[in-house]
Design a protein around this motif. Structure first.
Motif, PDB file in Angstrom:
ATOM      1  N   PRO A   4       0.893  -1.125   0.069  1.00  0.00           N
ATOM      2  CA  PRO A   4       0.139  -0.089   0.139  1.00  0.00           C
ATOM      3  C   PRO A   4       0.784   1.154  -0.098  1.00  0.00           C
ATOM      4  N   ASP A   5       2.117   1.281   0.829  1.00  0.00           N
ATOM      5  CA  ASP A   5       2.749   2.515   0.732  1.00  0.00           C
ATOM      6  C   ASP A   5       3.261   2.913  -0.447  1.00  0.00           C
ATOM      7  N   LEU A   6       3.943   1.745  -1.160  1.00  0.00           N
ATOM      8  CA  LEU A   6       4.459   1.979  -2.442  1.00  0.00           C
ATOM      9  C   LEU A   6       3.434   2.255  -3.418  1.00  0.00           C
ATOM     10  N   ALA A   7       2.216   1.687  -3.353  1.00  0.00           N
ATOM     11  CA  ALA A   7       1.483   2.033  -4.448  1.00  0.00           C
ATOM     12  C   ALA A   7       0.818   3.683  -4.445  1.00  0.00           C
ATOM     13  N   ALA A   8       0.722   4.145  -3.129  1.00  0.00           N
ATOM     14  CA  ALA A   8       0.666   5.356  -2.688  1.00  0.00           C
ATOM     15  C   ALA A   8       1.498   6.479  -3.131  1.00  0.00           C
ATOM     16  N   LYS A   9       2.938   5.979  -2.931  1.00  0.00           N
ATOM     17  CA  LYS A   9       4.040   6.611  -3.598  1.00  0.00           C
ATOM     18  C   LYS A   9       4.035   6.816  -5.126  1.00  0.00           C
ATOM     19  N   LEU A  10       3.737   5.794  -5.814  1.00  0.00           N
ATOM     20  CA  LEU A  10       3.542   5.809  -7.193  1.00  0.00           C
ATOM     21  C   LEU A  10       2.359   6.554  -7.605  1.00  0.00           C
ATOM     22  N   ARG A  11       1.381   7.000  -6.861  1.00  0.00           N
ATOM     23  CA  ARG A  11       0.375   7.882  -7.165  1.00  0.00           C
ATOM     24  C   ARG A  11       0.914   9.410  -7.168  1.00  0.00           C
ATOM     25  N   ARG A  12       1.631   9.502  -5.954  1.00  0.00           N
ATOM     26  CA  ARG A  12       2.335  10.835  -5.725  1.00  0.00           C
ATOM     27  C   ARG A  12       3.283  11.275  -6.734  1.00  0.00           C
ATOM     28  N   GLN A  13       3.927  10.165  -7.188  1.00  0.00           N
ATOM     29  CA  GLN A  13       4.864  10.446  -8.037  1.00  0.00           C
ATOM     30  C   GLN A  13       4.262  10.805  -9.416  1.00  0.00           C
ATOM     31  N   LEU A  14       3.428  10.000  -9.888  1.00  0.00           N
ATOM     32  CA  LEU A  14       2.582  10.398 -11.312  1.00  0.00           C
ATOM     33  C   LEU A  14       2.018  11.858 -11.080  1.00  0.00           C
ATOM     34  N   THR A  65       2.836  14.314  -9.200  1.00  0.00           N
ATOM     35  CA  THR A  65       3.967  15.540  -8.905  1.00  0.00           C
ATOM     36  C   THR A  65       4.945  15.550  -9.922  1.00  0.00           C
ATOM     37  N   HIS A  66       5.712  14.466 -10.277  1.00  0.00           N
ATOM     38  CA  HIS A  66       6.660  14.420 -11.215  1.00  0.00           C
ATOM     39  C   HIS A  66       6.384  13.859 -12.607  1.00  0.00           C
ATOM     40  N   TYR A  67       5.253  13.369 -12.688  1.00  0.00           N
ATOM     41  CA  TYR A  67       5.168  12.900 -14.215  1.00  0.00           C
ATOM     42  C   TYR A  67       3.743  12.927 -14.670  1.00  0.00           C
ATOM     43  N   PRO A  68       3.248  14.323 -14.445  1.00  0.00           N
ATOM     44  CA  PRO A  68       1.808  14.618 -14.811  1.00  0.00           C
ATOM     45  C   PRO A  68       1.325  14.335 -16.406  1.00  0.00           C
ATOM     46  N   ALA A  69       2.629  14.421 -17.066  1.00  0.00           N
ATOM     47  CA  ALA A  69       2.444  14.241 -18.591  1.00  0.00           C
ATOM     48  C   ALA A  69       1.945  12.682 -19.069  1.00  0.00           C
ATOM     49  N   PHE A  70       2.163  11.811 -17.859  1.00  0.00           N
ATOM     50  CA  PHE A  70       1.954  10.359 -17.974  1.00  0.00           C
ATOM     51  C   PHE A  70       0.585  10.031 -17.389  1.00  0.00           C
ATOM     52  N   ALA A  71      -0.227  11.153 -17.024  1.00  0.00           N
ATOM     53  CA  ALA A  71      -1.449  10.812 -16.220  1.00  0.00           C
ATOM     54  C   ALA A  71      -2.560   9.828 -17.227  1.00  0.00           C
ATOM     55  N   ASN A  72      -2.442  10.097 -18.543  1.00  0.00           N
ATOM     56  CA  ASN A  72      -3.303   9.264 -19.544  1.00  0.00           C
ATOM     57  C   ASN A  72      -2.626   7.869 -19.701  1.00  0.00           C
ATOM     58  N   ILE A  73      -1.606   7.737 -19.442  1.00  0.00           N
ATOM     59  CA  ILE A  73      -0.760   6.789 -20.010  1.00  0.00           C
ATOM     60  C   ILE A  73      -0.490   5.674 -18.914  1.00  0.00           C
ATOM     61  N   VAL A  74      -0.389   6.119 -17.456  1.00  0.00           N
ATOM     62  CA  VAL A  74       0.062   5.119 -16.343  1.00  0.00           C
ATOM     63  C   VAL A  74      -1.138   4.993 -15.535  1.00  0.00           C
ATOM     64  N   THR A  75      -1.689   3.620 -15.390  1.00  0.00           N
ATOM     65  CA  THR A  75      -2.609   3.261 -14.274  1.00  0.00           C
ATOM     66  C   THR A  75      -1.889   2.588 -13.289  1.00  0.00           C
ATOM     67  N   ILE A  76      -2.296   2.888 -11.868  1.00  0.00           N
ATOM     68  CA  ILE A  76      -1.674   2.140 -10.988  1.00  0.00           C
ATOM     69  C   ILE A  76      -2.957   1.430 -10.314  1.00  0.00           C
ATOM     70  N   ILE A  77      -2.309   0.115 -10.182  1.00  0.00           N
ATOM     71  CA  ILE A  77      -3.560  -0.901  -9.275  1.00  0.00           C
ATOM     72  C   ILE A  77      -2.706  -1.298  -8.100  1.00  0.00           C
ATOM     73  N   ALA A  78      -3.267  -1.005  -6.811  1.00  0.00           N
ATOM     74  CA  ALA A  78      -2.842  -1.329  -5.600  1.00  0.00           C
ATOM     75  C   ALA A  78      -3.316  -2.744  -4.925  1.00  0.00           C
ATOM     76  N   ALA A  79      -2.660  -3.854  -5.624  1.00  0.00           N
ATOM     77  CA  ALA A  79      -2.965  -5.261  -5.365  1.00  0.00           C
ATOM     78  C   ALA A  79      -1.662  -5.827  -5.904  1.00  0.00           C
ATOM     79  N   GLY A  80      -1.692  -7.309  -5.412  1.00  0.00           N
ATOM     80  CA  GLY A  80      -0.766  -8.276  -5.859  1.00  0.00           C
ATOM     81  C   GLY A  80      -1.305  -9.008  -6.948  1.00  0.00           C
TER      82      GLY A  80
END
Length: 288
Positions: free
Chosen positions: A94-104, A106-121
């Protein structure tokens, strides 16, 4: 990639190897020879993973990053797929998935329509399961309490999904899958039968005997799954992992599964060999 050190100045093989298994010591001797050429410590295999998808992935493709961790590959492969492509990052912690969302955001807004993050195994069925996090060492998080991980672990619960159930988020085609989930790789593959059969992506994954044992499978089970699916497995040096014994004697943990007959195999292995020579100064023997 874990480092492994040898000090064996006599460990050497010819520039061209016709049959690795015919060498005295087999694949272990071959890996020791490559390691000697690398100065006794393995180089960063994550850089080699990047070289694989840079060769495989094209604009408009779809990619699965299973065990996304800090997002190193998620955000590096995103430019490869471009605005018409998609990257699905699957991360159980959960903490890493949340970090991925923050990075997306904050740092990679241009990828907002490209990257999807699924918080699951990723697993062979949708369920919940125990999850063992290793504070400060997120790359060692696992669904099993593995005896070879000597750090303190914190047990929690996570959601598990089948990759076949989430592939609709990515669309078509799936060209590349990276799996680094600390022993659960075979179970994730079993939950991805439909996408592996339909799209035949190149799959980079990790395997080590101890982690697999914690999940109650071995290299023979892995090969028995992949071969009927039309895949052949190679290490990053071009050695085909034809037998379970090869995995047991291997000195590396990273492998590539190519669809049988794929022209990508030669291109990827040539690129890896050139990269290791140009970047690390390691001239890997050519395997025929």
């Amino acid at each position: 990639m874990r480092a492994r050190v040898f000090d064996d100045p006599a460990c050497e093989v010819a520039p061209v190897v016709q049959d690795v298994e015919a060498l005295e010591g087999g694949i272990e001797a071959f890996h020791r020879a490559v390691l000697q050429r690398a100065g006794g410590v393995w180089f960063d295999f994550e850089q080699l993973v990047r070289e694989v998808y840079c060769e495989v992935v094209r604009p408009g493709d779809r990619v699965l990053d299973v065990g996304a961790n800090n997002g190193d590959h998620t955000f590096q492969v995103a430019p490869c797929v471009g605005a018409r492509g998609k990257v699905i990052a699957v991360e159980a912690a959960p903490d890493l998935a949340a970090k991925l969302r923050r990075q997306l955001a904050t740092h990679y807004p241009a990828f907002a329509n490209i990257v999807t993050i699924i918080a699951a195994g990723a697993y062979d069925r949708a369920t919940t399961a125990s999850f063992f996090q290793v504070p400060g060492h997120g790359g060692l998080n696992s669904l099993k309490d593995r005896p070879n991980v000597g750090f303190e672990k914190v047990e929690g619960t996570v959601e598990l999904v089948r990759l076949d159930d989430v592939v609709e988020l990515a669309g078509e085609p799936i060209s590349f899958v990276k799996m680094d989930i600390e022993g659960a790789e075979l179970f994730a593959m079993r939950g991805a039968v439909r996408l592996l059969d339909a799209f035949k992506p190149v799959v980079v994954f990790e395997f080590d005997v101890i982690s697999a044992r914690a999940f109650d499978y071995d290299a023979a089970d892995l090969l028995e799954f992949l071969r009927p699916m039309g895949y052949r497995v190679y290490d990053f040096f071009g050695v085909e992992m034809e037998r379970a014994e090869n995995f047991e004697r291997s000195q590396v943990w990273n492998y590539i599964a190519f669809p049988e007959g794929s022209p990508l195999k030669g291109r990827v292995l040539d690129r890896l060999r050139k990269y290791m020579l140009d970047t690390f100064g390691v001239d890997v023997p050519t395997v025929r």
